[in-house]
Write an enzyme that holds these catalytic residues in place. Structure first.
Site, PDB file in Angstrom:
ATOM      1  N   GLY A 149      17.203   5.778  42.294  1.00  0.00           N
ATOM      2  CA  GLY A 149      16.689   5.514  40.957  1.00  0.00           C
ATOM      3  C   GLY A 149      16.145   6.808  40.382  1.00  0.00           C
TER       4      GLY A 149
ATOM      5  N   GLY B  79      18.341   3.483  45.290  1.00  0.00           N
ATOM      6  CA  GLY B  79      18.958   2.714  44.215  1.00  0.00           C
ATOM      7  C   GLY B  79      20.482   2.625  44.316  1.00  0.00           C
TER       8      GLY B  79
ATOM      9  N   GLU C 209      12.671   6.382  50.856  1.00  0.00           N
ATOM     10  CA  GLU C 209      11.507   6.277  49.966  1.00  0.00           C
ATOM     11  C   GLU C 209      10.167   6.601  50.623  1.00  0.00           C
ATOM     12  OE1 GLU C 209      13.910   3.958  50.248  1.00  0.00           O
ATOM     13  OE2 GLU C 209      14.713   3.550  48.243  1.00  0.00           O
TER      14      GLU C 209
ATOM     15  N   ASP D 215      13.058  -0.219  48.464  1.00  0.00           N
ATOM     16  CA  ASP D 215      13.132  -1.331  47.507  1.00  0.00           C
ATOM     17  C   ASP D 215      14.585  -1.743  47.251  1.00  0.00           C
ATOM     18  OD1 ASP D 215      13.805   0.925  46.006  1.00  0.00           O
ATOM     19  OD2 ASP D 215      12.671   0.319  44.234  1.00  0.00           O
TER      20      ASP D 215
END
Ligand code: QUE
Length: 356
Positions: free
Chosen positions: A65, A116, A139, A147
Site C-alpha cells: 500500500g 498490499g 509490515e 493486514d
C-alpha cells in the site's frame, strides 16, 4: 482519470494493469477508487468470464500500500487522519470485493509482491508466480502489522509458517509460495504474455469458466524446484508455536542453528509493539472468518498508523533508508498486554466493515 491503473476488456477477459512502475506499483487511494467500481461492473456482466491482474514495468506486481503517503499525512494540519481512514477503508473494501468476486480472478505475480500486493492477489482464485517472485508481509519493519487479510490467511498457511512470515517479514521464493499454497501455478516470467493471450483466446463455451482457466494455466505450469521454507518447516513449527513473542525468541535461542540465530536477530530489529500486536492478531485469526478479521484489521490500521512508530518506520525504511528505526517503546518488555489490547479496541464512532 489517472493512468495508474489500466482497465481494459480483451475478449471475455477483464485486464487490470497496476501502472506505477517507479513506485513498484504501490497501491494508492486513487487506484483503489478506480479499480473497485470496475470490478463491480465486471462481476455483474455475464460477458466477462474472468479477470486478470498484473503489474507494469517488469520489477514488481505490487510493493504494498502507499504507506509513505499515509505517513506523510498523519499529524498534519489538513485533516491528517483522513487519508489513513479513507485509504485503509478503500484498500480493505477492494480486498473484500476480490475475496467475494465469484468469477475466476487471476493474478500474474511477476517480481516483488508485498503487503498490499498480497491483498490484490491472495483473495482471488488463482495466483501465477514466476522465478522473479519476492513475496513478503514486511509490515512489522515499519511499525504496522500484516493486514489486507493477513490475520485470516497467515494462520491458514502450513503449520506456523504464517506466524514466521508475519513476524519476521521474511522474503520467500516461488517454490516457497507454491508450498505455502499462495501460488496456484508457476510459469516462466517470459511466458506470462502468452498466458494472457491464451486466456483471451480461450473458448469459454457454456460450462464453468474455472475449468477453462485451469486447463489453460496447467498448460504453462513448470516445476519451481525445492522450497527453502519446506526444508526449514520443522524448525519454524518448533519455534513459532508459542503464544508470546518472548517465548518465540527463547525457542529460537534454544534451537541454536544459524537459521534460528539469524531469525532471532531479525525479530530483535522489528517494532516491538508491531510484534506483540501481530502475534495477538494471528492467534485471533485462527478461529475467525475473513470478514470478521477485516473489522479487526481496520481498527488496527487506525490505532497503529496513529503511533509514532509508524512514522519512524516509514522514515527509516522508505524515506531516509538508514534502516535504523528508534522504536518507542524500544523493547518488548516495555510493551504491556494492556497496551496491545488497546490497539484492538473498537473505534469511537468510527468502526467500519465492508458492505456485502
Ligand atoms: C513494509 C511495508 C512496505 C514497504 C516496506 C516495508 C509497503 C510498501 C513499500 C514500498 C516499497 C517501494 C516503493 C513504495 C512502497 O515498502 O507497504 O512506493 O516504491 O508499499 O518494510 O509494508
Amino acid at each position: 482519470m489517472s493512468d495508474d491503473v489500466l482497465l481494459e476488456m480483451r475478449g471475455a477477459v477483464g485486464v487490470v494493469t497496476l501502472n506505477r512502475p517507479k513506485a513498484l506499483n504501490a497501491l494508492d487511494l486513487g487506484m483503489c477508487r478506480a479499480l473497485h467500481p470496475r470490478l463491480d461492473v465486471w462481476a455483474a456482466d455475464p460477458a466477462v468470464k474472468a479477470v486478470v491482474i498484473r503489474g507494469a514495468g517488469g520489477r514488481a506486481f505490487c510493493a504494498g500500500g502507499d504507506v509513505r503517503a499515509v505517513a506523510a499525512s498523519v499529524g498534519t494540519a489538513t485533516g491528517g487522519e483522513r487519508l489513513s481512514r479513507e485509504f485503509f477503508r478503500a484498500e480493505y473494501a477492494l480486498n473484500h470485493r476480490i475475496h467475494h468476486f465469484g468469477k475466476p480472478f487471476i493474478a500474474l505475480v511477476d517480481g516483488i509482491c508485498m503487503g498490499g500486493g498480497l491483498g490484490l492477489s491472495i483473495h482471488g482464485a488463482y495466483r501465477v508466480v514466476t522465478e522473479k517472485l519476492v513475496l513478503a508481509m514486511p509490515e512489522t519493519a515499519i511499525g504496522l502489522f500484516p493486514d489486507v487479510g493477513g490475520g485470516w490467511f497467515l494462520p491458514r498457511f502450513p503449520g506456523e509458517s504464517g506466524t514466521y512470515l508475519g513476524l519476521t517479514g521474511a522474503r520467500v521464493s516461488a517454490a516457497d509460495a507454491l508450498w505455502l499454497g499462495y501460488a496456484t501455478h508457476h510459469v516462466e516470467s517470459a511466458r506470462l504474455d502468452a498466458v494472457l493471450e491464451a486466456l483471451v483466446g480461450a473458448e469459454w463455451g457454456s460450462g464453468p469458466a474455472s475449468a477453462v482457466v485451469e486447463r489453460v494455466l496447467a498448460g504453462f505450469h513448470a516445476d519451481p524446484g525445492t522450497s527453502a521454507l519446506a526444508v526449514q518447516h520443522a524448525g519454524i513449527d518448533r519455534c513459532f508455536a508459542a503464544e508470546r513473542v518472548d517465548d518465540i525468541l527463547q525457542a529460537l535461542e534454544m534451537e541454536g542453528t544459524p537459521w534460528a540465530q539469524e531469525t532471532w536477530a531479525t525479530l530483535m530489529r522489528m517494532c516491538p509493539m508491531s510484534l506483540k500486536v501481530t502475534l495477538h492478531q494471528l492467534r485471533m485469526g485462527r478461529t475467525r472468518d475473513y470478514d470478521e478479521m477485516v473489522r479487526v484489521e481496520y481498527r488496527l490500521s487506525q490505532s497503529m498508523t496513529a503511533r509514532a512508530d509508524f512514522r519512524e518506520g516509514i522514515r527509516a525504511v522508505l524515506v531516509d533508508k538508514d534502516n535504523k528505526p528508534r522504536w518507542q517503546p524500544a523493547t518488548l518488555s516495555e510493551v504491556s498486554d494492556v497496551d496491545v489490547e488497546a490497539c484492538f479496541a473498537p473505534l469511537a464512532g468510527d468502526d467500519w466493515t465492508p458492505r456485502a
